[in-house]
Scaffold this motif. Sequence first.
Motif, PDB file in Angstrom:
ATOM      1  N   GLN A  93       0.807  -1.212   0.000  1.00  0.00           N
ATOM      2  CA  GLN A  93       0.000   0.000   0.000  1.00  0.00           C
ATOM      3  C   GLN A  93       0.847   1.271   0.000  1.00  0.00           C
ATOM      4  O   GLN A  93       2.040   1.231   0.272  1.00  0.00           O
ATOM      5  CB  GLN A  93      -0.907  -0.001   1.231  1.00  0.00           C
ATOM      6  CG  GLN A  93      -1.792  -1.216   1.319  1.00  0.00           C
ATOM      7  CD  GLN A  93      -2.790  -1.118   2.454  1.00  0.00           C
ATOM      8  OE1 GLN A  93      -3.519  -0.157   2.571  1.00  0.00           O
ATOM      9  NE2 GLN A  93      -2.816  -2.139   3.292  1.00  0.00           N
ATOM     10  N   LYS A  94       0.179   2.377  -0.306  1.00  0.00           N
ATOM     11  CA  LYS A  94       0.807   3.682  -0.219  1.00  0.00           C
ATOM     12  C   LYS A  94      -0.093   4.563   0.612  1.00  0.00           C
ATOM     13  O   LYS A  94      -1.281   4.279   0.765  1.00  0.00           O
ATOM     14  CB  LYS A  94       0.993   4.288  -1.613  1.00  0.00           C
ATOM     15  CG  LYS A  94       1.992   3.510  -2.455  1.00  0.00           C
ATOM     16  CD  LYS A  94       2.122   4.107  -3.837  1.00  0.00           C
ATOM     17  CE  LYS A  94       3.145   3.299  -4.648  1.00  0.00           C
ATOM     18  NZ  LYS A  94       3.181   3.756  -6.057  1.00  0.00           N
ATOM     19  N   VAL A  95       0.472   5.644   1.106  1.00  0.00           N
ATOM     20  CA  VAL A  95      -0.320   6.582   1.883  1.00  0.00           C
ATOM     21  C   VAL A  95      -0.357   7.913   1.148  1.00  0.00           C
ATOM     22  O   VAL A  95       0.687   8.458   0.788  1.00  0.00           O
ATOM     23  CB  VAL A  95       0.267   6.770   3.296  1.00  0.00           C
ATOM     24  CG1 VAL A  95      -0.527   7.820   4.052  1.00  0.00           C
ATOM     25  CG2 VAL A  95       0.254   5.444   4.043  1.00  0.00           C
ATOM     26  N   VAL A  96      -1.573   8.386   0.907  1.00  0.00           N
ATOM     27  CA  VAL A  96      -1.762   9.642   0.199  1.00  0.00           C
ATOM     28  C   VAL A  96      -2.080  10.735   1.205  1.00  0.00           C
ATOM     29  O   VAL A  96      -2.971  10.571   2.032  1.00  0.00           O
ATOM     30  CB  VAL A  96      -2.922   9.530  -0.811  1.00  0.00           C
ATOM     31  CG1 VAL A  96      -3.021  10.783  -1.650  1.00  0.00           C
ATOM     32  CG2 VAL A  96      -2.753   8.302  -1.679  1.00  0.00           C
ATOM     33  N   THR A  97      -1.335  11.832   1.145  1.00  0.00           N
ATOM     34  CA  THR A  97      -1.571  12.962   2.044  1.00  0.00           C
ATOM     35  C   THR A  97      -1.638  14.234   1.223  1.00  0.00           C
ATOM     36  O   THR A  97      -0.862  14.412   0.287  1.00  0.00           O
ATOM     37  CB  THR A  97      -0.413  13.090   3.054  1.00  0.00           C
ATOM     38  OG1 THR A  97      -0.082  11.799   3.556  1.00  0.00           O
ATOM     39  CG2 THR A  97      -0.794  14.008   4.194  1.00  0.00           C
ATOM     40  N   SER A  98      -2.564  15.110   1.568  1.00  0.00           N
ATOM     41  CA  SER A  98      -2.661  16.364   0.811  1.00  0.00           C
ATOM     42  C   SER A  98      -1.628  17.349   1.326  1.00  0.00           C
ATOM     43  O   SER A  98      -1.315  17.378   2.518  1.00  0.00           O
ATOM     44  CB  SER A  98      -4.075  16.935   0.924  1.00  0.00           C
ATOM     45  OG  SER A  98      -4.350  17.275   2.259  1.00  0.00           O
ATOM     46  N   THR A  99      -1.109  18.162   0.443  1.00  0.00           N
ATOM     47  CA  THR A  99      -0.089  19.136   0.805  1.00  0.00           C
ATOM     48  C   THR A  99      -0.719  20.434   1.278  1.00  0.00           C
ATOM     49  O   THR A  99      -1.932  20.627   1.184  1.00  0.00           O
ATOM     50  CB  THR A  99       0.799  19.441  -0.406  1.00  0.00           C
ATOM     51  OG1 THR A  99      -0.008  20.038  -1.418  1.00  0.00           O
ATOM     52  CG2 THR A  99       1.435  18.176  -0.943  1.00  0.00           C
ATOM     53  N   GLU A 100       0.111  21.346   1.751  1.00  0.00           N
ATOM     54  CA  GLU A 100      -0.369  22.656   2.195  1.00  0.00           C
ATOM     55  C   GLU A 100      -0.955  23.405   0.995  1.00  0.00           C
ATOM     56  O   GLU A 100      -1.923  24.149   1.131  1.00  0.00           O
ATOM     57  CB  GLU A 100       0.781  23.492   2.791  1.00  0.00           C
ATOM     58  CG  GLU A 100       1.689  22.722   3.749  1.00  0.00           C
ATOM     59  CD  GLU A 100       2.548  21.673   3.046  1.00  0.00           C
ATOM     60  OE1 GLU A 100       3.047  21.963   1.945  1.00  0.00           O
ATOM     61  OE2 GLU A 100       2.692  20.557   3.589  1.00  0.00           O
ATOM     62  N   ARG A 101      -0.358  23.165  -0.147  1.00  0.00           N
ATOM     63  CA  ARG A 101      -0.848  23.815  -1.350  1.00  0.00           C
ATOM     64  C   ARG A 101      -2.288  23.394  -1.649  1.00  0.00           C
ATOM     65  O   ARG A 101      -3.110  24.207  -2.076  1.00  0.00           O
ATOM     66  CB  ARG A 101       0.058  23.427  -2.522  1.00  0.00           C
ATOM     67  CG  ARG A 101       0.009  24.426  -3.639  1.00  0.00           C
ATOM     68  CD  ARG A 101       0.975  24.046  -4.742  1.00  0.00           C
ATOM     69  NE  ARG A 101       0.383  24.353  -6.031  1.00  0.00           N
ATOM     70  CZ  ARG A 101       0.793  23.841  -7.198  1.00  0.00           C
ATOM     71  NH1 ARG A 101       1.780  22.978  -7.210  1.00  0.00           N
ATOM     72  NH2 ARG A 101       0.186  24.173  -8.299  1.00  0.00           N
ATOM     73  N   ALA A 102      -2.593  22.142  -1.394  1.00  0.00           N
ATOM     74  CA  ALA A 102      -3.955  21.661  -1.612  1.00  0.00           C
ATOM     75  C   ALA A 102      -4.920  22.357  -0.652  1.00  0.00           C
ATOM     76  O   ALA A 102      -6.034  22.741  -1.036  1.00  0.00           O
ATOM     77  CB  ALA A 102      -4.017  20.151  -1.429  1.00  0.00           C
ATOM     78  N   GLU A 103      -4.475  22.534   0.583  1.00  0.00           N
ATOM     79  CA  GLU A 103      -5.316  23.211   1.565  1.00  0.00           C
ATOM     80  C   GLU A 103      -5.648  24.620   1.109  1.00  0.00           C
ATOM     81  O   GLU A 103      -6.800  25.061   1.152  1.00  0.00           O
ATOM     82  CB  GLU A 103      -4.593  23.267   2.924  1.00  0.00           C
ATOM     83  CG  GLU A 103      -4.246  21.903   3.518  1.00  0.00           C
ATOM     84  CD  GLU A 103      -5.474  21.015   3.691  1.00  0.00           C
ATOM     85  OE1 GLU A 103      -6.546  21.552   4.017  1.00  0.00           O
ATOM     86  OE2 GLU A 103      -5.350  19.794   3.483  1.00  0.00           O
ATOM     87  N   ALA A 104      -4.625  25.321   0.645  1.00  0.00           N
ATOM     88  CA  ALA A 104      -4.826  26.690   0.174  1.00  0.00           C
ATOM     89  C   ALA A 104      -5.794  26.708  -1.001  1.00  0.00           C
ATOM     90  O   ALA A 104      -6.690  27.560  -1.074  1.00  0.00           O
ATOM     91  CB  ALA A 104      -3.488  27.305  -0.238  1.00  0.00           C
ATOM     92  N   MET A 105      -5.621  25.726  -1.896  1.00  0.00           N
ATOM     93  CA  MET A 105      -6.484  25.663  -3.067  1.00  0.00           C
ATOM     94  C   MET A 105      -7.931  25.386  -2.664  1.00  0.00           C
ATOM     95  O   MET A 105      -8.872  25.935  -3.247  1.00  0.00           O
ATOM     96  CB  MET A 105      -5.990  24.567  -3.992  1.00  0.00           C
ATOM     97  CG  MET A 105      -6.009  24.934  -5.439  1.00  0.00           C
ATOM     98  SD  MET A 105      -6.508  23.492  -6.346  1.00  0.00           S
ATOM     99  CE  MET A 105      -8.041  23.081  -5.513  1.00  0.00           C
TER     100      MET A 105
END
Lengths: 145, 145
Positions: A93-105
């Motif tokens: 498996q892999k773990v997907v995490t959203s970045t700070e840039r995604a939060e801003a978007m």
Amino acid sequence: MADLSHGDDADAVNALRSAVMRLGRRLKHQRVDETLSPTEMSVLGTLARCGSATPGELARKEHVQPPSMTRIVALLEAKGLVRLEPHAEDRRQKVVTSTERAEAMLEESRRKRNAWLTAMAEGLDEDEWSKLRAAAPVLEKLAHL
Amino acid sequence: MADLSHGDDADAVNALRSAVMRLGRRLKHQRVDETLSPTEMSVLGTLARCGSATPGELARKEHVQPPSMTRIVALLEAKGLVRLEPHAEDRRQKVVTSTERAEAMLEESRRKRNAWLTAMAEGLDEDEWSKLRAAAPVLEKLAHL
DNA sequence: CGTAACTCATTACCTATGCTAAGGAAAACC
DNA sequence: GGTTTTCCTTAGCATAGGTAATGAGTTACG
């Protein structure tokens, strides 16, 4: 459970289905970032709510097949909106995490969406809007059932 | 109009958008006739409600571009669900009318849809369902705005 | 009148986004 | 330890939409 056998409910069901489909089509056009598909946006939203997740989990939550999620995650990673890390205990498996840039978007997109829906709501009165607000959580529940 | 500036409404807007999109995706899979796309179904529904219409009118109502509607209408005609006649006063236009067969199919499809939504509604209580029922007409209005 | 501009439907082509089938690696289970 | 299962991925395909360009019919204007 609710009783759906009589006519009023059948009418409501039809209205609901038709409205959801059309509204969905219009929402597609109101995407906040032209380079992001509706499902990609939805994935970012899910990550913002649930934190990290594996591609498989995301596929189940978005009601999409695993191969589709693979591509979506790859596209998001290419845009720097998501980070992929190896899973701690399971190397498949892999773990997907959203970045700070995604939060801003997401924040930005929330503003734009609200602007669009505000324009839409010009045609609604307070009573209609409150019905919509009351139904929103139920629709969410239904979408996740 | 409704006031969308404070947080609760912004949350409701987000929930609504997300839910509509996901529910729409699931509804796509619950199509009653495997040979009919969701938009084709929607067109038949519109014709049943509004009677005859020209392709252009249908395109506007379904929020689809004219060329797409041309193809949809052609497919419906090939399946015998729709009849195409020349326009009385304007020979550029055509008039699309649904056949009796389409009516029968809509009735059948209504039953199947209800069965699916009934299964979905197993997870809802009466209160939730009534909220949904109250919101259905508003969603329809929104979709047509 | 007659031609220019516009409108409606259509045709041709392209893109986006999902799917299924098949595969390869890691884990789980006798 | 070998088989089965699970997870992600790759490859190929289908569907359903869109844009651009075309053709026929109508309207407006000079």
